[in-house]
Design a protein around this motif. Sequence first.
Motif: not given
Lengths: 165, 416
Positions: A48-52
């Motif tokens: 969820p931090e880089i949404r990847k």
Amino acid sequence: MASLDNIVWPIQRYMHSITNALNLERWSDFLTDCCETRFNYKIVNYSPEIRKNQVWANRNYAVLKKGFELLPRHNSDRSKLTRQIVIKDIELSSDESVAKVISSFVIYKTHLDDIDSHLLSGVTDLYAIGEYHDEVSIEKDGFKLIDRVVSLDTRQLDIGSHKIF
Amino acid sequence: MDMKTKSEKPGGKAHSRTKKEWELKPELPDSHLVSTELFTSEKIFKEEVANIWHKVWLPICHESELPEVLDYRTSGIAGNVPIVVVRGADNKIRTFLNICSHRNNIIVRSPAGSLKNAEPSGNPNHMTCMYHGWQFDATGSCVEIPREKAGYQDRICKESLGLRQIKTEVAFGGMVWINMDDSAGPLRDFIGGALDQMLEQLDTEPLEIFHYQKSRVQCNYKLFFDTSREFYHDYLHFHNRQTSMTKSGYFDQEYTQFKNGHSVSGFTTVDYTSHQGTSTRTLTMPGLPPNGWRHSTIFPAAAYNIRTSCVRVNIIMPISDRETLIEVRGFGLKRDTAEERSSREIDYCSVWGPFGWNLHEDLLCAQVQTQAIKEGSGALWNVIAREEGNKVHDEVGVRACYEEWSRLMNRSTVNP
């Protein structure tokens, strides 16, 4: 030919057997249960931090094998990892040659020398949770793991690990 | 420079030491010793936050983590001060303290997302504090205070209650840099030439993040930063011993110091085939030869590391005097095909990442070192005395780091 009813119990035994091999760090036993020509091992998660979706390991049989052989030459956290699995789903391919198996796992770490062995060796912590997404080849003389994707829920793994999950 | 105490002579019989001998300060210049008090003092840590961490440029995240307008990314800086980075409707990236002007609640809670999505207590396109519904737009202006006139009459008004904006620049491979000091000079002045050696790899075309990892490590931030500042600890890594140290020319690599405490190691190539299980690498970054390696550290918080096909940026952020957050990001090119990206991921994860060979060992070491370096343990000095003509095993990089530390802190590293 296999039918789902006939292979559920043997598959369950097989899954627990390879989990046990990893827990006991019997790497060669684990590899014996993997297909030498086709096996691929991945560790993935969604960040969820880089949404990847991201990949934290991607190794074929040969790379895994070399890695196991080199483990003693690296400076590693030698704490014991204990994997416990719950098999959630087994699905047979239409030709009944491959079973897709989904298992949830919990990994506990029993500390040895990663921080302070005098104070903390023997302490057990919950280390990681996630799912194994496995493809198992159903062969005449047994099962072979041909693909394992370790899908992690846990994204903070302390100092990380030289040992695969 | 020999390391000897007053009671010892080179060539004498090696022996263990008495308490008195152990506590004797080695006969080395002050620049070659660091008191362990630097790693254990809460008082010094608080001064470091004020004098260093709130004065210098710090990388926080990458522009590709907020690719669309109104995307945001939350983070924390020294002492875990909450901040939020937002890409405005004008495409400009700004940073704010993530603290509501009203009652100091954290406003944006998720690690990342889009302000286009409405929150339960607020409108889309704004940062909304869930506590009382105060809303701020992507420029940090306060745009909504529920029942403003009824409660505050004209004593205070939203026009004067915007968020605290933090100086922000995007540069050097698209990293988002911030500086808490409103009077700080430009980022490029701070960096000097310390990233020049890798500008072709960083800035020829846009980078994109593909790997993010964070570890909360029980160590003072300087102990981890030290591992980025010297390569003598290649002995720690079997991978590096196999792939680098055995290569001719390894010990001849130049290690250059730059102003503001930054360091650059000379370009070299790495033989990945010599570490069994790690194959040679053909995919590269722009302008980098196959198997090339470049490394720069930016005082006090960052290390840029390029190994052939990927860029890694470490951000080291102290949480307290004995806890540090290490954030590690891996980058490829934005235009990568799926096949190229997968190849970069495999290269990256073989060395770095939570399951790579190297980072685990660095983190293990800093954590174990911390167990020995505690008040009263008897650990008195970190010795940073290797001099090898500014080559790769010279500890000049660590010394330069502490020289800058001393300058900013106005303290000696020997008698802090």
